[in-house]
Design a protein around this motif. Structure first.
Motif, mmCIF file in Angstrom:
data_model
loop_
_atom_site.group_PDB
_atom_site.id
_atom_site.type_symbol
_atom_site.label_atom_id
_atom_site.label_comp_id
_atom_site.label_asym_id
_atom_site.label_seq_id
_atom_site.Cartn_x
_atom_site.Cartn_y
_atom_site.Cartn_z
ATOM 1 N N PHE A 1 46.030 75.507 35.282
ATOM 2 C CA PHE A 1 46.368 76.920 35.149
ATOM 3 C C PHE A 1 46.381 77.595 36.525
ATOM 4 C CE2 PHE A 1 44.861 81.332 34.620
ATOM 5 C CZ PHE A 1 45.903 81.840 33.866
ATOM 6 N N ARG A 2 45.358 77.293 37.317
ATOM 7 C CA ARG A 2 45.275 77.901 38.651
ATOM 8 C C ARG A 2 46.444 77.475 39.524
ATOM 9 N NH1 ARG A 2 43.523 76.330 43.425
ATOM 10 N NH2 ARG A 2 42.724 74.367 42.609
ATOM 11 N N GLN A 3 46.794 76.183 39.486
ATOM 12 C CA GLN A 3 47.819 75.663 40.386
ATOM 13 C C GLN A 3 49.238 75.997 39.936
ATOM 14 O OE1 GLN A 3 46.979 71.472 40.792
ATOM 15 N NE2 GLN A 3 44.940 71.836 41.619
ATOM 16 N N THR A 4 49.474 76.017 38.627
ATOM 17 C CA THR A 4 50.845 76.199 38.159
ATOM 18 C C THR A 4 51.184 77.650 37.831
ATOM 19 O OG1 THR A 4 50.247 75.738 35.861
ATOM 20 C CG2 THR A 4 50.934 73.870 37.206
ATOM 21 N N ILE A 5 50.193 78.459 37.531
ATOM 22 C CA ILE A 5 50.460 79.846 37.137
ATOM 23 C C ILE A 5 49.951 80.841 38.180
ATOM 24 C CG2 ILE A 5 49.963 81.624 35.404
ATOM 25 C CD1 ILE A 5 50.025 79.435 33.286
ATOM 26 N N VAL A 6 48.663 80.797 38.476
ATOM 27 C CA VAL A 6 48.088 81.780 39.394
ATOM 28 C C VAL A 6 48.670 81.648 40.796
ATOM 29 C CG1 VAL A 6 45.940 82.625 40.407
ATOM 30 C CG2 VAL A 6 45.975 81.884 38.027
ATOM 31 N N GLU A 7 48.987 80.407 41.223
ATOM 32 C CA GLU A 7 49.521 80.211 42.570
ATOM 33 C C GLU A 7 51.045 80.317 42.627
ATOM 34 O OE1 GLU A 7 47.894 76.637 44.217
ATOM 35 O OE2 GLU A 7 45.822 77.347 44.069
ATOM 36 N N ASP A 8 51.678 80.672 41.510
ATOM 37 C CA ASP A 8 53.120 80.922 41.483
ATOM 38 C C ASP A 8 53.325 82.366 41.939
ATOM 39 O OD1 ASP A 8 55.794 80.936 41.078
ATOM 40 O OD2 ASP A 8 55.734 80.291 38.984
ATOM 41 N N ALA A 9 53.616 82.548 43.212
ATOM 42 C CA ALA A 9 53.492 83.850 43.881
ATOM 43 C C ALA A 9 54.356 84.956 43.270
ATOM 44 C CB ALA A 9 53.807 83.706 45.368
ATOM 45 N N THR B 1 52.302 87.990 28.062
ATOM 46 C CA THR B 1 52.713 87.195 26.904
ATOM 47 C C THR B 1 53.382 85.896 27.345
ATOM 48 O OG1 THR B 1 52.987 89.199 25.584
ATOM 49 C CG2 THR B 1 54.061 87.207 24.772
ATOM 50 N N GLN B 2 54.210 85.985 28.410
ATOM 51 C CA GLN B 2 54.851 84.774 28.940
ATOM 52 C C GLN B 2 53.801 83.800 29.476
ATOM 53 O OE1 GLN B 2 57.606 86.408 31.814
ATOM 54 N NE2 GLN B 2 59.284 86.519 30.313
ATOM 55 N N ILE B 3 52.817 84.329 30.188
ATOM 56 C CA ILE B 3 51.761 83.480 30.753
ATOM 57 C C ILE B 3 50.953 82.829 29.638
ATOM 58 C CG2 ILE B 3 49.565 83.536 32.013
ATOM 59 C CD1 ILE B 3 50.925 85.706 33.823
ATOM 60 N N LEU B 4 50.594 83.611 28.620
ATOM 61 C CA LEU B 4 49.832 83.065 27.498
ATOM 62 C C LEU B 4 50.619 81.980 26.775
ATOM 63 C CD1 LEU B 4 48.379 86.381 26.065
ATOM 64 C CD2 LEU B 4 47.041 84.517 27.057
ATOM 65 N N GLY B 5 51.927 82.144 26.711
ATOM 66 C CA GLY B 5 52.770 81.145 26.061
ATOM 67 C C GLY B 5 52.833 79.842 26.822
ATOM 68 N N ARG B 6 52.735 79.894 28.142
ATOM 69 C CA ARG B 6 52.814 78.695 28.973
ATOM 70 C C ARG B 6 51.494 77.948 29.054
ATOM 71 N NH1 ARG B 6 54.551 79.781 34.832
ATOM 72 N NH2 ARG B 6 54.367 77.520 34.886
ATOM 73 N N ASN C 1 35.489 87.497 26.096
ATOM 74 C CA ASN C 1 35.106 87.026 27.438
ATOM 75 C C ASN C 1 36.127 86.064 28.009
ATOM 76 O OD1 ASN C 1 32.760 88.519 27.398
ATOM 77 N ND2 ASN C 1 31.472 86.833 26.673
ATOM 78 N N PHE C 2 36.721 85.234 27.143
ATOM 79 C CA PHE C 2 37.744 84.288 27.592
ATOM 80 C C PHE C 2 38.930 85.038 28.193
ATOM 81 C CE2 PHE C 2 41.823 82.364 26.428
ATOM 82 C CZ PHE C 2 41.777 81.206 27.195
ATOM 83 N N TYR C 3 39.426 86.040 27.464
ATOM 84 C CA TYR C 3 40.581 86.794 27.973
ATOM 85 C C TYR C 3 40.209 87.609 29.205
ATOM 86 C CZ TYR C 3 42.958 85.489 23.663
ATOM 87 O OH TYR C 3 43.549 84.782 22.648
ATOM 88 N N PHE D 1 44.118 91.429 22.924
ATOM 89 C CA PHE D 1 44.641 90.061 22.827
ATOM 90 C C PHE D 1 44.416 89.508 21.427
ATOM 91 C CE2 PHE D 1 43.720 90.561 27.321
ATOM 92 C CZ PHE D 1 44.804 89.968 27.940
ATOM 93 N N CYS D 2 45.384 88.748 20.954
ATOM 94 C CA CYS D 2 45.233 87.966 19.729
ATOM 95 C C CYS D 2 45.994 86.668 19.924
ATOM 96 C CB CYS D 2 45.778 88.730 18.529
ATOM 97 S SG CYS D 2 45.667 87.786 16.981
#
Length: 567
Positions: free
Chosen positions: A413-421, A444-449, A465-467, A555-556
């Motif tokens: 998640f960190r490498q593919t999403i958070v670091e996608d500038a 919503t797009q991020i949650l889907g990926r 807490n997770f969200y 969130f749901c």
């Protein structure tokens, strides 16, 4: 007496354990089983740290000429006097562990293999003067033990025939055929695959084992262990009397790893019975044949920790000593369907997969299906129930292994999403602009990926807490913002409070979890009301920030709703 025995953490030498009064879980029934179900070559495949090396050391101590029978006093096998009289201490034994045969290059790995075989040959110096050997045979022995500048040196052709030569010389000297034990036979192939010389190593191992096991009239029997069952065609071509015992086989199913009864006994011996449930939750769950099995490495390590600190929490002992590259590769390669299947596993649900029990290392990455098979054979997944036509119901075995999947998912998640500038910049800009619709679309797009690691059985506050942690991770991609979590402000503690570069601006974010999609709107309004009622803007205003945006985000599952108002 037994409760005072030392715990053999990291000790896999049977003789050392028995001579030095370490605790030993009796697996000598394996000897009886091997002799009663005779096979010229037996291969046992089990995950790492499940007692393979210790069992091989035990076999060496039992069969080798010159053994000390007292090592087996009081153990299961000593009760079979006829078998002990017939087989104990009757054979020369060659014992190799290939776990150290590795290197960044083929030459380096081959050199390590030469030193290993040279060291083993060096255990039999009497062969140089044996009256049973011809001069030519003594020269063969010298070719295996030539030592120059601190290392054994011999030709490639000698290496290929080395185990056959040595077993034949021992056979002739003693008048008894040789037992060959090869532990972790697949490690050189694994390392070769990782470092780009797989073809050369498979050729070398095929030649070495082919000569030792296939065309060797001096072989009494051989036992091999490893993690993967390398396909017979790639390494054991032409070997007929060859029996494979894997995690799906009932025969020998209790001889690697600890059973429920054995774990109860260990805890009883050390007066730690109250820790059984945590031991089971963390380290049980493996299914070998019909047996419910614990990882022995974990059990022994946790017992030792508890003896020092009775309040010690369970730790991921096995995971910390095993490379978790397989799980990383698996998560990295996962498509949307596989990510959904991983979510099911994390939630504790089984999934059905067709498993290939035979693979070559160069096939592993050919398909995601092959990676499922490898995860199963190496212990990251286990089976429930019986396979039907090669289809297995797979689950994550226990809490320890679940943590590995969660960690690798977080890294992915960190490498593919958070670091996608670019998308992260757009998300943060939307927060600055007060664009609730755009924020909602991006989240919503991020949650889907992503691969959800949310336990469906968790309490609502744990889900919240997770969200909370997820959103914090996303927002921290903006390095110039001061982001504070659960900060005291007004009459309570705000979920997330942000101070952007602009000294006049500020943001307050309150998160809620909604049990259903229909409850998202109400959850957002509840969040906004909480911000107003508890005056969460006070800390920002005290800092001179008057341009404040308040966000209520609900969130749901993989959906969210965002409301924004200027305070």
């Amino acid at each position: 007496m037994e409760q005072r025995l030392k715990l053999p953490v990291g000790i896999d030498d049977f003789e050392k354990i028995r001579r030095n009064e370490f605790y030993y879980v009796d697996k000598t029934k394996l000897i009886e089983q091997l002799l009663q179900n005779w096979g010229e070559v037996s291969l046992f495949t089990r995950p790492r740290r499940f007692g393979k090396t210790l069992n091989m050391s035990m076999l060496k101590c039992f069969f080798e000429i010159g053994t000390a029978p007292a090592l087996f006093d009081g153990l299961y096998i000593s009760g079979n006097k006829e078998l002990c009289d017939t087989y104990m201490g009757k054979y020369p034994v060659i014992f190799l562990s290939l776990k150290g045969v590795e290197g960044l290059t083929f030459e380096e790995a081959k050199e390590n293999l030469q030193q290993l075989i040279g060291n083993e040959a060096g255990r039999f110096p009497f062969l140089k003067e044996s009256p049973e050997l011809s001069d030519e045979e003594k020269q063969q022995y010298l070719a295996l033990t030539t030592f120059k500048e601190g290392r054994y040196v011999f030709a490639d052709s000698t290496l290929t025939f080395s185990l056959q030569f040595l077993s034949r010389l021992l056979h002739k000297h003693y008048g008894h055929k040789t037992v060959i034990l090869i532990d972790e036979y697949d490690v050189p192939l694994d390392k070769a695959f990782q470092n780009g010389y797989y073809r050369e190593m498979i050729s070398l191992i095929r030649g070495l084992l082919g000569q030792a096991l296939k065309t060797n009239t001096s072989l009494q029997f051989a036992v091999l262990t490893g993690c993967l069952r390398i396909s017979k065609e790639s390494i054991f071509t032409g070997l007929n009397n060859f029996a494979v015992n894997s995690v799906v086989d009932v025969e020998h199913d209790e001889q690697f790893g600890f059973t429920d009864t054995e774990v109860h006994q260990i805890l009883d011996d050390y007066k730690l019975n109250q820790h059984f449930s945590e031991m089971k939750e963390w380290y049980d769950g493996y299914r070998f044949g019909n047996a419910d099995i614990y990882c022995p490495w974990d059990v022994i390590n946790h017992v030792k920790k508890l003896l020092i600190d009775p309040q010690a929490d369970p730790q991921a002992f096995w995971i910390n000593t095993s490379g978790n590259g397989l799980v990383k590769r698996f998560v990295d390669k996962a498509d949307k369907t596989t990510r959904d299947e991983i979510e099911q596993l994390i939630a504790g649900n089984p999934i059905e997969k067709r498993i290939r029990l035979e693979l070559t290392y160069d096939e592993i990455d050919n398909s995601i299906d092959n990676l499922w098979s490898v995860l199963f054979t190496t212990g990251y997944l286990t089976q429930v129930g019986k396979a039907v036509d090669g289809v297995y119901r797979l689950v994550i075995p226990n809490k320890e292994v679940r943590e590995v999947f969660v960690f690798q998912i977080q890294e992915w998640f960190r490498q593919t999403i958070v670091e996608d500038a670019k998308p992260m910049q757009e998300l943060c800009q939307a927060f600055l602009d007060g664009d609730a619709e755009k924020i909602q679309k991006h989240l919503t797009q991020i949650l889907g990926r992503m691969i959800s690691i949310l336990d469906t059985k968790a309490r609502d506050e744990q889900k919240e807490n997770f969200y909370h942690g997820l959103l914090l991770g996303l927002l921290r991609s903006e390095r110039d913002w001061l982001i504070r979590s659960n900060v005291e402000s007004g009459d309570g503690f705000c979920d997330i409070l942000i101070e952007p570069e602009d000294p006049d601006a500020g943001m307050i974010i309150e998160l809620k979890y909604a049990a259903t999609f229909l409850e998202l709107d109400g959850a957002c309004e509840k969040a906004m009301q909480q911000i107003r009622d508890r005056r969460y803007d006070e800390a920002l205003r005290n800092d001179g920030r008057e341009n404040i945006l308040a966000y209520g985000i609900a969130f749901c599952k993989k959906r969210c709703k965002v409301v924004c108002k200027k305070l």
